[in-house]
Design an enzyme around this catalytic site. Structure first.
Site, short mmCIF file in Angstrom:
data_model
loop_
_atom_site.label_atom_id
_atom_site.label_comp_id
_atom_site.label_asym_id
_atom_site.label_seq_id
_atom_site.Cartn_x
_atom_site.Cartn_y
_atom_site.Cartn_z
N GLU A 1 0.85 -1.27 0.04
CA GLU A 1 0.03 -0.08 0.05
C GLU A 1 0.98 1.22 0.00
OE1 GLU A 1 -3.42 2.48 2.68
OE2 GLU A 1 -2.46 0.75 3.54
N ASP B 1 5.18 4.76 3.69
CA ASP B 1 4.77 5.92 3.81
C ASP B 1 5.97 6.75 4.48
OD1 ASP B 1 3.44 8.70 4.86
OD2 ASP B 1 1.70 7.78 4.34
N ASP C 1 -2.48 12.39 -2.71
CA ASP C 1 -2.55 13.81 -2.94
C ASP C 1 -2.55 13.55 -4.74
OD1 ASP C 1 -2.14 16.50 -4.01
OD2 ASP C 1 -0.72 16.86 -2.41
N LYS D 1 -1.40 20.13 -9.74
CA LYS D 1 -0.16 21.21 -10.61
C LYS D 1 0.78 20.50 -10.91
CE LYS D 1 -3.07 24.91 -10.63
NZ LYS D 1 -3.82 25.22 -11.90
N ASP E 1 -11.10 10.06 -3.50
CA ASP E 1 -12.12 10.82 -3.63
C ASP E 1 -12.18 11.79 -4.54
OD1 ASP E 1 -11.18 13.77 -2.35
OD2 ASP E 1 -10.11 12.02 -1.60
#
Length: 251
Positions: free
Chosen positions: A52, A77, A126, A130, A160
């Site tokens: 993950e 992470d 995220d 941009k 989402d």
């Protein structure tokens, strides 16, 4: 979270046998010592390994490990204070098929060998609206995944962000990658089964805000991948509707 509490978690992280924290020197332009050996040296079996990316507190990694005892799971992470929670649970409950790695995903090629990983989960990253080169489903990262993902293995994106969903779907279609599933509202469509209804910190927040949760599953069968031609400006405007800020997943 106070600086004192963060330091406490960092110190406790050092005591968790399931948490690996390679230094930058260990993964920058060279292979980490466990590359190609996660099964035999960490899990002590030859079961499939699922990773993950951007796992945060490890909600998905932990939940999947309890559902599939015949698979191994690694959450990755860079935030040590977030990883602390997942690692502490895995340590306390003595979960044999769970590990965590604290590192930047940019170094992932140094962590895993060819055909070492069977499946990838990317949960609520995220969207990098941009900065396309920073998107975890962009060509740069998919080329990295291709090097260690088993042929026929799947990349699962749950988000989402309709922007990231549509971008990734356009990329998959333009590059003729094998598409397994695309759903723009897993709860509204009734698609959210036991696996897809696992909720991360971010998902719980966005569900409360009534944002649809999307799901995309696809394979990578080539290492030559181009950026998609798609209506980025339109989806960027759609993304901003009703989004004044993003919650902070601290602690």
């Amino acid at each position: 979270m106070s600086a004192k509490d963060k330091l406490r978690k960092f110190r406790e992280n050092e005591t968790f046998g399931c948490l690996y924290q390679p230094s930058t020197e260990e993964v920058l332009n060279k292979d980490y010592r466990l590359k190609g050996h996660w099964g035999e040296e960490v899990f002590h079996n030859s079961n499939p390994i699922c990773i993950e990316l951007g796992c945060g507190k490890g909600e998905y990694t932990l939940a999947l490990s309890k559902m599939f005892g015949d698979m191994n799971f690694i959450g990755i992470d860079i935030k040590g204070a977030r990883l602390w929670k997942g690692a502490k649970i895995a340590h306390t409950e003595q979960l044999p098929n769970v590990a965590f790695i604290r590192t930047r995903i940019e170094f992932i090629e140094s962590l895993f060998a060819e055909n070492e990983i069977s499946q990838i989960w990317i949960t609520f990253p995220d969207p990098q609206i941009k900065r396309s080169k920073k998107r975890l489903t962009g060509p740069l990262f998919l080329k990295r995944y291709f090097k260690f993902l088993k042929r026929g293995g799947l990349v699962n994106l749950k988000t989402d962000s309709r922007f990231l969903h549509e971008y990734t779907l356009a990329l998959v279609k333009q590059n003729d990658l094998p598409l397994s599933e695309a759903n723009t509202d897993i709860y509204g469509s009734g698609r959210a089964d036991e696996i897809l209804s696992i909720k991360t910190f971010y998902e719980a927040y966005y569900l409360k805000q009534k944002f649809p949760i999307t799901y995309l599953s696809f394979g990578i069968d080539k290492d030559t991948i181009a950026e998609p031609k798609w209506d980025e400006e339109y989806w960027e405007k759609e993304e901003m509707k009703g989004r004044e800020f993003t919650p902070s997943n601290k602690g």
